[in-house]
Design a protein around this motif. Structure first.
Motif, PDB file in Angstrom:
ATOM      1  N   GLY A  74      -8.411  -1.200  -7.574  1.00 17.17           N
ATOM      2  CA  GLY A  74      -8.207  -0.175  -8.598  1.00 17.17           C
ATOM      3  C   GLY A  74      -6.919   0.601  -8.386  1.00 17.17           C
ATOM      4  N   ALA A  75      -6.620   0.958  -7.136  1.00 17.63           N
ATOM      5  CA  ALA A  75      -5.385   1.694  -6.844  1.00 17.63           C
ATOM      6  C   ALA A  75      -4.156   0.820  -7.072  1.00 17.63           C
ATOM      7  N   SER A  76      -4.286  -0.476  -6.777  1.00 15.74           N
ATOM      8  CA  SER A  76      -3.172  -1.395  -7.055  1.00 15.74           C
ATOM      9  C   SER A  76      -2.881  -1.417  -8.550  1.00 15.74           C
ATOM     10  N   SER A 105      -5.010  -6.435   1.133  1.00 16.84           N
ATOM     11  CA  SER A 105      -3.597  -6.681   1.445  1.00 16.84           C
ATOM     12  C   SER A 105      -2.732  -6.519   0.196  1.00 16.84           C
ATOM     13  N   THR A 106      -3.305  -6.777  -0.980  1.00 17.23           N
ATOM     14  CA  THR A 106      -2.560  -6.537  -2.217  1.00 17.23           C
ATOM     15  C   THR A 106      -2.243  -5.055  -2.360  1.00 17.23           C
ATOM     16  N   TYR A 107      -3.247  -4.211  -2.091  1.00 16.72           N
ATOM     17  CA  TYR A 107      -2.997  -2.769  -2.133  1.00 16.72           C
ATOM     18  C   TYR A 107      -1.904  -2.384  -1.137  1.00 16.72           C
ATOM     19  N   CYS A 108      -2.020  -2.860   0.097  1.00 18.98           N
ATOM     20  CA  CYS A 108      -1.048  -2.487   1.132  1.00 18.98           C
ATOM     21  C   CYS A 108       0.365  -2.909   0.750  1.00 18.98           C
ATOM     22  N   GLY A 109       0.499  -4.118   0.177  1.00 21.04           N
ATOM     23  CA  GLY A 109       1.817  -4.587  -0.212  1.00 21.04           C
ATOM     24  C   GLY A 109       2.394  -3.810  -1.384  1.00 21.04           C
ATOM     25  N   VAL A 110       1.569  -3.597  -2.412  1.00 20.56           N
ATOM     26  CA  VAL A 110       2.046  -2.869  -3.591  1.00 20.56           C
ATOM     27  C   VAL A 110       2.392  -1.426  -3.228  1.00 20.56           C
ATOM     28  N   ALA A 111       1.515  -0.762  -2.471  1.00 21.67           N
ATOM     29  CA  ALA A 111       1.772   0.629  -2.081  1.00 21.67           C
ATOM     30  C   ALA A 111       3.032   0.736  -1.236  1.00 21.67           C
ATOM     31  N   SER A 112       3.242  -0.212  -0.334  1.00 21.52           N
ATOM     32  CA  SER A 112       4.447  -0.201   0.499  1.00 21.52           C
ATOM     33  C   SER A 112       5.697  -0.294  -0.363  1.00 21.52           C
ATOM     34  N   LEU A 113       5.669  -1.172  -1.351  1.00 22.96           N
ATOM     35  CA  LEU A 113       6.826  -1.324  -2.240  1.00 22.96           C
ATOM     36  C   LEU A 113       7.056  -0.067  -3.066  1.00 22.96           C
ATOM     37  N   ILE A 114       5.980   0.567  -3.510  1.00 21.38           N
ATOM     38  CA  ILE A 114       6.101   1.812  -4.274  1.00 21.38           C
ATOM     39  C   ILE A 114       6.744   2.901  -3.404  1.00 21.38           C
ATOM     40  N   MET A 150      -0.071  -7.170   7.049  1.00 27.89           N
ATOM     41  CA  MET A 150       0.325  -6.276   5.971  1.00 27.89           C
ATOM     42  C   MET A 150      -0.204  -4.853   6.153  1.00 27.89           C
ATOM     43  N   ARG A 151      -1.384  -4.719   6.762  1.00 27.45           N
ATOM     44  CA  ARG A 151      -1.966  -3.389   6.945  1.00 27.45           C
ATOM     45  C   ARG A 151      -1.046  -2.473   7.715  1.00 27.45           C
ATOM     46  N   PHE A 152      -0.446  -2.978   8.765  1.00 23.41           N
ATOM     47  CA  PHE A 152       0.361  -2.144   9.646  1.00 23.41           C
ATOM     48  C   PHE A 152       1.756  -1.910   9.073  1.00 23.41           C
ATOM     49  N   LEU A 153       2.223  -2.854   8.242  1.00 19.65           N
ATOM     50  CA  LEU A 153       3.467  -2.602   7.508  1.00 19.65           C
ATOM     51  C   LEU A 153       3.255  -1.413   6.568  1.00 19.65           C
ATOM     52  N   TYR A 154       2.103  -1.390   5.906  1.00 16.58           N
ATOM     53  CA  TYR A 154       1.772  -0.266   5.024  1.00 16.58           C
ATOM     54  C   TYR A 154       1.741   1.050   5.791  1.00 16.58           C
TER      55      TYR A 154
END
Length: 351
Positions: free
Chosen positions: A268-270, A213-222, A163-167
């Protein structure tokens, strides 16, 4: 909110900490020599959040030139862009090294998707216009790194993907305003398949949910504007709940783990992007983050009474910025840069 800022915040010590880390790092950091670009980003963005970039104003152009010196450009064949992007250190594939009959430069000269992301962010923070960025080569380079399942590899060697690299790929595409190197459909599906049974997001399907990974996934979707397409209303509700339940005093990365300064940003950012941070306990989070600051040399550590490090120092500031404390510059959470830097990016994108 005002009552929280009565806690001692060693602003000047933190500024000096990042200034010092820009010049010289202790021996334990030698293991991060190939990731100098990321260390630079932590220092620059940390100074930006502290509203202290003026302290290195005379060095801006030198740093910008150094970053561009690590850009890997197409060789003779403009179509050969699989290695293009930014590498993390000038000592990766130095042109002056040879081994036998082949050049070490040719063997190891390759970009890293995380270094490309932090290089672009650092250039934006320093006020560069990205005019020297070979956009097509970078987009073609990340296109080469995407797997059929939607995730991304970190380098052309294709030895790790998550997920990190997808982000990172989403950030690069967003910054350059070019999504041709990323298959959004498969990327969104990868994120969806990475939702765990407890509604947090993991590094990949069937793995344990984690704050990072939650941050990376949520940020990617945003960044892709695909949050509601990926998850239904119930799933988003329980994703918010999973994140909120990670707060104990500060935030933890997983259930039954100790709190850690960096998760005040990752989780927190998520919550901020999900418009749910306001339901967390700011006073408790602030208390924990401040307990990890070093009031002698500056910086923050992952836990109280532990030596500070560059990553936790930066992410600790990010956690405080998300709560709008200590007159820190506001954060644009999806890209993990200041709102000021984000506005500079928007100006570049519209010119």
């Amino acid at each position: 909110m005002e009552g929280l800022t009565n806690k001692e915040f060693s602003r000047e010590k933190h500024i000096k900490y990042f200034l010092r880390c820009l010049q010289c790092l202790p021996i334990p950091y030698s293991s991060l020599d190939t990731s100098r670009m990321t260390v630079l980003f932590f220092c620059l963005s940390g100074l930006d959040l502290l509203n202290a970039l003026e302290r290195i104003k005379n060095e801006h152009q030198n740093i910008i030139n150094w970053i561009y010196s690590l850009q890997i450009l197409p060789k003779n064949d403009e179509s050969n862009t699989t290695k293009c992007g930014f590498r993390g250190s000038p000592f990766l594939g130095s042109k002056y090294q040879t081994e036998g009959s082949f050049s070490v430069s040719e063997l190891y000269e390759s970009s890293h998707i995380a270094m490309t992301y932090t290089a672009l962010c650092s250039l934006i923070i320093l006020g560069d216009d990205l005019s020297r960025v070979n956009r097509n080569a970078i987009i073609n380079g990340i296109k080469f790194l995407q797997k059929e399942d939607g995730s991304f590899y970190s380098t052309q060697d294709k030895n790790e993907n998550d997920m990190r690299f997808l982000y990172c790929a989403c950030c690069i595409s967003y910054i350059l305003q070019d999504w041709n190197g990323l298959d959004k459909t498969s990327a969104v599906n990868y994120i969806r398949m990475s939702m765990s049974y407890d509604y947090g997001l993991s590094q990949g399907p069937q793995l344990e949910a984690h704050g990072g990974s939650t941050y990376c996934g949520v940020a990617s979707l945003i960044l892709m504007d695909k949050l509601e397409e990926c998850f239904n209303e119930k799933e988003i509700k329980f994703l918010k709940r999973w994140c909120l339940k990670r707060q104990k005093s500060g935030f933890q990365g997983r259930p039954n783990k100790p709190v850690d300064t960096c998760y005040s940003f990752w989780v927190g950012a998520s919550l901020k992007m999900l418009d749910f941070l306001k339901y967390s306990n700011f006073e408790s989070n602030n208390e924990f983050i401040i307990s990890t600051q070093d009031t002698i040399v500056g910086g923050f550590s992952k836990w109280p009474d532990v030596h500070p490090d560059v990553m936790h120092s930066y992410l600790g500031l990010c956690g405080l910025s998300l709560m709008q404390l200590y007159n820190l510059s506001p954060l644009f959470p999806a890209l993990n840069i200041s709102e000021r830097a984000y506005q500079h990016l928007r100006k570049i994108q519209t010119e």
